[in-house]
Design an enzyme around this catalytic site. Structure first.
Site, PDB file in Angstrom:
ATOM      1  N   SER A   1       0.860  -1.190   0.000  1.00 14.58           N
ATOM      2  CA  SER A   1       0.000   0.000   0.000  1.00 14.58           C
ATOM      3  C   SER A   1       0.893   1.235   0.000  1.00 14.58           C
ATOM      4  CB  SER A   1      -0.859   0.016   1.269  1.00 14.58           C
ATOM      5  OG  SER A   1      -1.492   1.265   1.425  1.00 14.58           O
TER       6      SER A   1
ATOM      7  N   TYR B   1      -1.778  -0.926  10.511  1.00 15.61           N
ATOM      8  CA  TYR B   1      -1.917  -1.294   9.092  1.00 15.61           C
ATOM      9  C   TYR B   1      -0.722  -0.782   8.288  1.00 15.61           C
ATOM     10  CZ  TYR B   1      -3.664  -1.287   4.300  1.00 15.61           C
ATOM     11  OH  TYR B   1      -3.791  -1.477   2.944  1.00 15.61           O
TER      12      TYR B   1
END
Ligand SMILES: NC(=O)c1ccc[n+]([C@@H]2O[C@H](COP(=O)([O-])OP(=O)(O)OC[C@H]3O[C@@H](n4cnc5c(N)ncnc54)[C@H](OP(=O)(O)O)[C@@H]3O)[C@@H](O)[C@H]2O)c1
Length: 247
Positions: free
Chosen positions: A128, A141
């Site tokens: 990401s 995350y």
């Protein structure tokens, strides 16, 4: 679902046989049936929960049992929990680390050995843009995605001489159920949201050009590059601003 399903559809369209992995048996079977019918390929369904320590081993054995030599491994399953780190339930914290970090590492470790032995194969790790820095409100995350990027970078170099590719694709915001699943109000996001096909096309292009890290859109590329021009504290604050986890 989401980006994983888009990868499955694209590889099916290109005539690859598939092994689909997730927890939802019905969804996997329906997708498998559709892709078999449309593309005349073999599709195996392997229902597993990647938060279970033993699941990567079972997936590996499942593939061996089916005599499926995995040429391309896509580590895509990933979860998050939006909000302050101090408030994440302990069980959720473990689940996120197990799925995003441990399952990715274990699956990569198992299939990579076979790829190196065959001197052929590719691993696409879905990281990401959030993994380029800590994102306030998404601390755990973003840390797991940093792990995915760092591991992919090292392996890219380690195995390139063996004819094997390891790449990390780093999407920005993508239109999937991810935000709903992680309690993150997508209406708050302060950057454009792209379709899943953008990620898949960029990853396949990245494989063709043997890139290490792939940023799917122009904005993703600009954000990644501009990190070099400002201080770290600005980078982190901007990441929090764009993600806008809090209403
Ligand atoms: N959407 C975005 O904006 C975005 C941006 C950057 C990176 N990413 C990354 O892209 C990847 C895919 O995300 P997405 O947007 O497609 O999310 P999504 O729509 O929520 O899909 C997540 C997928 O992971 C599977 N999964 C979740 N937990 C699992 C578990 N314990 N065991 C096995 N499978 C599990 C889900 O299937 P089941 O529920 O059936 O198990 C589902 O197929 C993730 O790694 C995410 O971090 C997403």
């Amino acid at each position: 679902m989401g980006i994983g399903e888009a990868f499955a559809r694209e590889f099916a369209r290109r005539g690859h046989n598939l092994v689909l992995v997730a927890r939802s048996r019905d969804r996997l079977q329906a997708l498998g049936e559709e892709l078999r019918q449309k593309n005349g390929i073999d599709v195996e369904v392997c229902v597993e929960d990647l938060s279970d320590t033993e699941s990567p081993g079972r997936i590996y054995e499942f593939c061996r049992g089916k005599k499926a030599h995995v040429e391309i491994l896509v580590n895509c399953a990933g979860i998050s929990c939006a909000g302050d780190f101090a408030e994440i339930p302990h069980k959720k914290l473990e689940e996120i680390v197990m799925v995003n970090v441990m399952a990715t590492a274990r699956l990569t470790r198992m299939f990579l050995s076979d790829m190196v032995a065959r001197k052929q194969g590719s691993i696409i790790n879905v990281a990401s843009l959030g993994g380029l820095q800590g994102v306030p409100g998404l601390g755990l995350y973003s840390a797991t995605k940093s792990f995915v990027i760092t591991l992919s970078e090292a392996l890219h170099e380690e195995v390139k001489g063996a004819g094997v590719q390891v790449i990390a694709v780093c999407p920005g915001f993508i239109n999937t159920g991810f935000f709903k699943h992680s309690g993150h109000n997508a209406a708050n996001l302060r950057l454009p949201i792209s379709g899943t096909d953008v990620v898949v096309k960029a990853a396949i292009r990245g494989l063709r050009h043997n890139r290490i890290r792939i940023f799917p859109t122009l904005i993703d590329n600009i954000l990644a590059f501009s990190q070099r021009l400002v201080t770290r504290s600005v980078v982190i604050r901007l990441a929090g601003y764009f993600a806008a986890v809090k209403d």
